[in-house]
Design a protein around this motif. Structure first.
Motif, PDB file in Angstrom:
ATOM      1  N   LYS A  35       0.851  -1.191   0.000  1.00  0.00           N
ATOM      2  CA  LYS A  35       0.000   0.000   0.000  1.00  0.00           C
ATOM      3  C   LYS A  35       0.886   1.240   0.000  1.00  0.00           C
ATOM      4  CE  LYS A  35      -3.698   2.397   2.195  1.00  0.00           C
ATOM      5  NZ  LYS A  35      -4.444   2.774   3.309  1.00  0.00           N
ATOM      6  N   GLY A  36       0.696   2.119  -0.939  1.00  0.00           N
ATOM      7  CA  GLY A  36       1.503   3.341  -0.960  1.00  0.00           C
ATOM      8  C   GLY A  36       1.254   4.162  -2.200  1.00  0.00           C
ATOM      9  N   ASP A  37       1.769   5.381  -2.119  1.00  0.00           N
ATOM     10  CA  ASP A  37       1.582   6.408  -3.131  1.00  0.00           C
ATOM     11  C   ASP A  37       2.797   6.387  -4.071  1.00  0.00           C
ATOM     12  OD1 ASP A  37       1.428   8.901  -4.389  1.00  0.00           O
ATOM     13  OD2 ASP A  37       0.762   9.925  -2.561  1.00  0.00           O
ATOM     14  N   ILE A  38       2.584   6.522  -5.357  1.00  0.00           N
ATOM     15  CA  ILE A  38       3.735   6.539  -6.282  1.00  0.00           C
ATOM     16  C   ILE A  38       4.606   7.779  -6.094  1.00  0.00           C
ATOM     17  CG2 ILE A  38       2.769   5.034  -8.069  1.00  0.00           C
ATOM     18  CD1 ILE A  38       2.170   7.657  -9.693  1.00  0.00           C
ATOM     19  N   ALA A  39       4.083   8.802  -5.424  1.00  0.00           N
ATOM     20  CA  ALA A  39       4.900  10.000  -5.175  1.00  0.00           C
ATOM     21  C   ALA A  39       5.786   9.821  -3.934  1.00  0.00           C
ATOM     22  CB  ALA A  39       4.007  11.220  -5.017  1.00  0.00           C
ATOM     23  N   ASP A  40       5.709   8.658  -3.286  1.00  0.00           N
ATOM     24  CA  ASP A  40       6.499   8.385  -2.073  1.00  0.00           C
ATOM     25  C   ASP A  40       7.630   7.412  -2.454  1.00  0.00           C
ATOM     26  OD1 ASP A  40       7.479   7.290   0.268  1.00  0.00           O
ATOM     27  OD2 ASP A  40       5.524   7.217   1.263  1.00  0.00           O
ATOM     28  N   ALA A  41       8.847   7.938  -2.595  1.00  0.00           N
ATOM     29  CA  ALA A  41       9.968   7.140  -3.108  1.00  0.00           C
ATOM     30  C   ALA A  41      10.268   5.925  -2.220  1.00  0.00           C
ATOM     31  CB  ALA A  41      11.209   8.020  -3.244  1.00  0.00           C
ATOM     32  N   ASP A  42      10.063   6.042  -0.908  1.00  0.00           N
ATOM     33  CA  ASP A  42      10.338   4.896  -0.020  1.00  0.00           C
ATOM     34  C   ASP A  42       9.388   3.730  -0.320  1.00  0.00           C
ATOM     35  OD1 ASP A  42      12.332   6.292   1.156  1.00  0.00           O
ATOM     36  OD2 ASP A  42      11.107   7.001   2.849  1.00  0.00           O
ATOM     37  N   ARG A  43       8.125   4.084  -0.520  1.00  0.00           N
ATOM     38  CA  ARG A  43       7.138   3.015  -0.821  1.00  0.00           C
ATOM     39  C   ARG A  43       7.435   2.400  -2.189  1.00  0.00           C
ATOM     40  NH1 ARG A  43       6.236   3.928   3.583  1.00  0.00           N
ATOM     41  NH2 ARG A  43       7.699   2.213   3.599  1.00  0.00           N
ATOM     42  N   VAL A  44       7.872   3.239  -3.131  1.00  0.00           N
ATOM     43  CA  VAL A  44       8.207   2.719  -4.462  1.00  0.00           C
ATOM     44  C   VAL A  44       9.376   1.742  -4.338  1.00  0.00           C
ATOM     45  CG1 VAL A  44       9.108   3.353  -6.752  1.00  0.00           C
ATOM     46  CG2 VAL A  44       7.279   4.716  -5.700  1.00  0.00           C
ATOM     47  N   ASP A  45      10.405   2.112  -3.553  1.00  0.00           N
ATOM     48  CA  ASP A  45      11.547   1.204  -3.365  1.00  0.00           C
ATOM     49  C   ASP A  45      11.109  -0.087  -2.693  1.00  0.00           C
ATOM     50  OD1 ASP A  45      13.311   2.870  -4.576  1.00  0.00           O
ATOM     51  OD2 ASP A  45      14.148   3.712  -2.716  1.00  0.00           O
ATOM     52  N   GLU A  46      10.211   0.036  -1.698  1.00  0.00           N
ATOM     53  CA  GLU A  46       9.732  -1.165  -1.009  1.00  0.00           C
ATOM     54  C   GLU A  46       9.023  -2.097  -2.006  1.00  0.00           C
ATOM     55  OE1 GLU A  46       7.040  -0.279   2.244  1.00  0.00           O
ATOM     56  OE2 GLU A  46       6.317  -2.357   2.233  1.00  0.00           O
ATOM     57  N   ALA A  47       8.225  -1.518  -2.875  1.00  0.00           N
ATOM     58  CA  ALA A  47       7.480  -2.345  -3.831  1.00  0.00           C
ATOM     59  C   ALA A  47       8.415  -2.966  -4.875  1.00  0.00           C
ATOM     60  CB  ALA A  47       6.403  -1.501  -4.504  1.00  0.00           C
TER      61      ALA A  47
END
Ligand code: DAU
Length: 337
Positions: A60-72
């Protein structure tokens, strides 16, 4: 055996979830990680039939959040397909900021991740709305873009960044520009699912202005198949139009939906104040994608009848949506029209 890992952003939305369901069904060697912010239009129920597949995972996360993108991205992915977007023109007129954040900033964050992780392929799911109003003929990929709504301008901003990353950094990117899409699991704010569900509820349908605006309709499965085809066969740096080849006025669509739901024009249709800056006509030339080997397959009459049947069967899916956040949106959008 898993050979390919794809990150699908916005995979709980309408077109994204159709792509996820189709790819897990048709590509046994593909594993899919979905990154989705679960905003109003992202719905876990859209992927419930594949959620237990071991090749499916979710962050779960926003594409504008680089940490969540890295996690995914995790240990790495071969490709990113970006479906995540704010997509509804009327909402962009009420509240444009969310569109800039997701469609422009979110795209930027993903492109930086492509560079950082050396991702082999990035596909941006875009729209024919970036070409703007087309009075005559059909837009080809090389035509100038002239977006006219805050939504279309935010998507155009995304497209331009994607293409600039190809020129500047040789990022392996692709852009698809789809036409108006319809089918199961579409959030009932858009013309077709709004009108079907209103008619099934015995409500009126609000036609903007004279209803003679023209859209080209593409079934969601054809759209998902086209995106997969461009992802697997497209030339990096290129844009591909994906049009349904089913140009209709809104009134023609309305009349067909009235027929399929056995409702009358007089009792059901309300002509309301037009959308601000309403584009009169969209039309795209898809011959480039067709030369690559894609073509829409779903005949429009069948696709529309099956879509009505799906909404008739799946009140469990749309009734909770129409009673939630949607009610306040509907009031803001239509009360004063
Ligand atoms: O062309 C692709 C685009 O199609 C996508 O990029 C957008 O995400 C998608 O929302 C769609 O944009 P449109 O503005 O064409 O779609 P919408 O379903 O909102 O409206 C279709 C037509 O129906 C348009 O001429 C406006 C009209 N309309 C729409 C609504 C919601 C009405 O007359 N009454 C309505 O209540």
């Amino acid at each position: 055996m898993i050979h390919r890992r794809w990150l699908v952003t916005g995979g709980l939305g309408f077109i994204g979830s159709a792509f996820v369901r189709m790819m897990l069904r048709e590509r046994p060697d593909v594993a899919i990680a979905v990154l989705d912010a679960v905003t109003y239009a992202g719905n876990p129920a859209n992927v419930s039939e594949v959620a237990h597949d071991p090749r499916y995972s979710f962050v779960k996360g926003d594409i504008a959040d680089a940490d969540r993108v890295d996690e995914a991205i995790g240990q790495g992915v071969d490709a990113i397909v970006n479906f995540a977007a704010e997509t509804h023109v009327d909402r962009s007129i009420l509240d444009p900021e969310a569109f800039i954040r997701t469609d422009v900033m979110g795209t930027h964050v993903l492109l930086e991740a492509v560079r950082r992780h050396k991702i082999q392929r990035y596909l941006q799911v875009s729209t024919d709305e970036v070409y703007g109003d087309v009075e005559l003929g059909a837009s080809a990929e090389g035509d100038p873009i002239r977006p006219r709504s805050p939504y279309a301008a935010s998507k155009a901003g995304g497209d331009l960044q994607v293409l600039a990353y190809h020129t500047t950094f040789e990022a392996p990117v692709l852009v698809t520009r789809g036409s108006n899409t319809y089918g199961p699991y579409q959030y009932p704010e858009k013309l077709i699912p709004l009108f079907i569900t209103n008619l099934l509820e015995g409500e009126q349908v609000p036609v903007y202005g004279d209803g003679l605006q023209v859209r080209d309709w593409l079934h969601v499965d054809d759209h998902a198949r086209g995106i997969a085809h461009v992802l697997e066969h497209g030339v990096p740096g290129e844009v591909y139009n994906l049009g349904g080849g089913n140009s209709r006025t809104n009134i023609e669509i309305t009349r067909e939906l009235l027929r399929l739901t056995a409702r009358s024009y007089e009792g059901s249709v309300r002509h309301v104040t037009d959308r601000q800056g309403h584009d009169r006509r969209y039309a795209i030339d898809s011959s480039k994608a067709q030369a690559l080997g894609w073509a829409p397959r779903v005949p429009f009459a069948n696709g529309l009848a099956e879509t009505v049947a799906w909404y008739r069967d799946r009140e469990d899916w749309w009734r909770p949506i129409k009673s939630g956040e949607f009610r306040e949106y509907y009031r803001r959008q239509y009360a004063l029209r």
